[in-house]
Design an enzyme around this catalytic site. Structure first.
Site, short mmCIF file in Angstrom:
data_model
loop_
_atom_site.label_atom_id
_atom_site.label_comp_id
_atom_site.label_asym_id
_atom_site.label_seq_id
_atom_site.Cartn_x
_atom_site.Cartn_y
_atom_site.Cartn_z
N ASN A 54 41.77 43.62 43.67
CA ASN A 54 40.80 44.70 43.77
C ASN A 54 39.89 44.66 44.98
O ASN A 54 39.21 45.64 45.27
CB ASN A 54 39.94 44.74 42.50
CG ASN A 54 40.74 45.31 41.36
OD1 ASN A 54 41.25 46.42 41.44
ND2 ASN A 54 40.92 44.52 40.31
N LYS B 45 51.10 53.17 31.05
CA LYS B 45 50.84 52.44 32.28
C LYS B 45 49.37 52.07 32.34
O LYS B 45 48.52 52.75 31.73
CB LYS B 45 51.23 53.24 33.52
CG LYS B 45 50.45 54.51 33.79
CD LYS B 45 49.15 54.35 34.53
CE LYS B 45 49.31 53.56 35.82
NZ LYS B 45 47.95 53.49 36.49
N GLU C 225 44.83 43.24 35.26
CA GLU C 225 44.93 42.75 36.63
C GLU C 225 44.50 41.28 36.72
O GLU C 225 43.37 40.93 36.37
CB GLU C 225 44.10 43.63 37.57
CG GLU C 225 44.78 44.99 37.76
CD GLU C 225 43.95 45.99 38.56
OE1 GLU C 225 44.55 46.92 39.09
OE2 GLU C 225 42.73 45.82 38.63
N THR D 54 51.58 52.04 38.47
CA THR D 54 51.02 51.83 39.82
C THR D 54 50.86 50.33 40.07
O THR D 54 51.79 49.71 40.58
CB THR D 54 49.66 52.56 39.98
OG1 THR D 54 48.79 52.18 38.93
CG2 THR D 54 49.87 54.07 39.98
N THR E 6 42.60 55.46 26.88
CA THR E 6 42.57 54.63 28.07
C THR E 6 43.91 54.70 28.78
O THR E 6 44.94 54.68 28.12
CB THR E 6 42.28 53.18 27.66
OG1 THR E 6 41.15 53.17 26.81
CG2 THR E 6 42.01 52.32 28.86
#
Lengths: 410, 410
Positions: free
Chosen positions: A405, A184, A282, A158, A195
């Protein structure tokens, strides 16, 4: 992948991954989001394939997690379906119905039990997975051409900035067995459980009970030792499938010939996969390895290491290349674990910066600054209390994390 | 204040704060950093002043914290010294010597015991407080003009973007007693203990034991219920001083006339001060109030609320004005507290967004988006299990936090 800016910590290329006997891969477009990419992955598994799994410990798990937890008790798998773009979590009866529909349709296609079909989904929380899109996607997948590991790894992603796969092998019962994993994840990545979505495939013959034990053991020092943001997903799932195509005498327990080699290979693969995830944290610009020694127990060491790994002030200091070891002291102090300030020693890379409760006399910041300028940062903390030790991996906290985010769902 | 950009959540102005009988304030330049501002605050307290305190539970506390913890056992205060720009934490024997030197010099000036002198310091960790600068600063403070609350509140600040003070009063034993507090802090602010440096002064006569009990009670729902970044300082200190200048019969326990009124006033003041801190959270653009109800216990509710308050994904969603309630589900699920997905209800402001384990049918995002566009955001979570409840306050996580902390020390 929806994000086009590749993590600076990404490996140079997707590795060459061998085929695994008994595993066939296909991908299709279910169009869970308005995007131009495949988002449904369909893996078929040979008859007799065993399965093991570790799943999120969230109290608000997705219906996929609940489905897998129940199906794992039977230990047999014929298919894996992975949906990307919608996690289907927190969607009540409609979400459960979607998972049941996917399992039923796939079981009908393969002529197996629905409980042999494992389902995982990733994406936004709170929107029921549309059954019509899932079914159309499945039908397309059933008739699709076979694809390779890279296509599958891309399709399960994603916000990932690169596809993630790894391989290893072992000699079991005189035969070489192959292990391949794809995974992923780059946000909502946190400690203390399985996780993200990760899938391991092997052609070894392994009884389900032993596969579960080996996977749980491999999970502890790998997936349970990484953190991006301390936020634990509702959907975390790692599944391992063993097709038996290699033809070895099945591994049933630790006394089986090759059991140690298989355990070691599985642990190595899980470590590789976990590192690929944290390297795609991220906004990450630096991979941080935190090694805690001298704790009263391994468990205590792990908690101290995670307190450091999840501290926003430590993570922003590393992002800024700032040798602010005082923030490491802070994170040790707040962990709630046994610690004595005046026994504490801290190093960055190879350079000792603090010892016995204060900065070392001869401390020279230059080599530390050079170490922090790189993409891989090591922090070592010795508590001076006992033999407990743990190593965890995290990434830094940057403007990139905020940008990703603060406007993800919209 | 070193930061010139004032928090958008700041109150419009510093309040008018009354003098408190028995308290005299002075500030001076110790030049702990290379800056053009006062950084040493000196408060003298009338003979007979009692003192109470709550201090960080960090396992790596500053020598100031250790000094105060010991001095608090005697319950008597004649002076408070606050150093800004250097926390003196994790500095070994040299740090301890600096605190002892400050207490000794101040005691010599006032003709009191060193144990009547309370010391707090804030700033970078790991650099011993220079004794020569502290002594020169003290000498300047001893002879300085009296100053007002605002000057003292400014002088104790570091990365704060505005000075913080508040006042209240109560009728005790037929007399009006005054309470004034000043506080500093905007980063390394975390739950479960006294947080930051905060100082409360009252002219009420209060025995030390009762003052301690009242402060501990006031701390629990105020300072222990705020978080900026989940990072707990090595130096957190809240001290309350009661000079007795109001002339009331001393409060000795809950049965003393006016005890309830004093407790309520102290709780009100601590709440005001706590809100001033979270409103100055580093990089904050929104104040977030998180109310958890229906938990199995108040303690459980507090932990769930803090899991939400410290979630980077929740905090970035709020920063982006994104009604991403799925991240609230995630944070509830990871808290490790009793929760049942299918009993969970969530609201943003007055709008119910999820109930019974899924989004509400009639959910309209428009009023939620309007609520999130403001500076004050409310999140309500009902767990549907029991009567436990808690409310905590946090701020959003923005680019500002990264900018401030990726390059603070240098």
């Amino acid at each position: 992948m929806t994000d086009t800016s590749r993590s600076p910590l990404a490996p140079p290329a997707f590795p060459d991954l061998p085929a695994v006997g008994g595993v066939e891969l296909r991908v299709a477009r279910a169009r869970y989001k308005d995007w131009n990419r495949c988002d449904l992955t369909f893996a078929t598994l040979a008859e007799g394939t065993t399965v093991a799994g570790v799943l999120t410990q969230s109290k608000c798990p997705s219906p996929e997690v609940e489905w897998c937890r129940k199906a794992l008790t039977l230990g047999q798998a014929r298919a894996l379906i992975v949906n990307a773009g919608n996690s289907n979590a927190f969607t009540g009866q409609r979400g459960r119905a979607a998972v049941e529909a996917i399992a039923a349709r796939t079981a009908g296609q393969l002529g197996c039990q629905p409980s042999n079909v494992f389902v995982a989904s990733t994406g936004v929380i709170g929107v029921p997975l549309p059954i019509d899109k899932a079914e159309a996607g499945l039908d397309a997948a059933f008739t699709a051409q076979l694809c390779d590991w890279r296509a599958a790894a891309e399709t399960i992603g994603t916000t990932d900035t690169y596809p993630k796969g790894a391989t290893t092998s072992a000699i079991v019962d005189g035969r070489r067995v192959t292990l391949v994993g794809i995974i992923k994840g780059s946000g909502m990545i946190a400690p203390d459980m399985a996780t993200m979505l990760g899938f391991v495939f092997t052609d070894a013959a392994v009884e389900a009970g032993f596969l579960q034990a080996a996977l749980a053991a491999a999970n502890a020092p790998s997936f349970s030792c990484i953190t991006v943001d301390g936020d634990t997903s509702t959907s975390d799932t790692v599944l391992a499938f063993a097709t038996g195509a290699a033809g070895n005498a099945p591994l049933v327990d630790d006394d089986s010939p090759g059991a140690d080699a298989f355990r070691a290979a599985l642990a190595d693969l899980c470590h590789q996969l976990a590192m690929l995830v944290v390297r795609d944290g991220e906004g990450a610009t630096k991979l941080i390895e935190i090694a805690v020694t001298g704790a009263e127990s391994d468990r205590s060491a792990h908690r101290v290491a995670m307190s450091i790994a999840n501290s926003p002030l430590v993570k922003t200091a590393i992002a800024g290349g700032d040798a602010n070891w005082g923030r490491v002291v802070m994170a040790v102090g707040k962990a709630g674990e046994p610690a004595e300030r005046d026994r504490l020693a801290i190093r960055f890379g190879e350079t000792q910066v603090a010892r016995g409760g204060l900065a070392v006399e001869e401390y020279d910041e230059a080599p530390v600054a050079a170490h922090l300028a790189g993409h891989e940062v090591e922090i070592g903390v010795d508590l001076g209390l006992g033999d407990g030790r743990a190593t965890v991996w995290a990434c830094d906290l940057t403007h990139g994390y905020i940008s990703i985010n603060a406007d993800y769902r919209s």
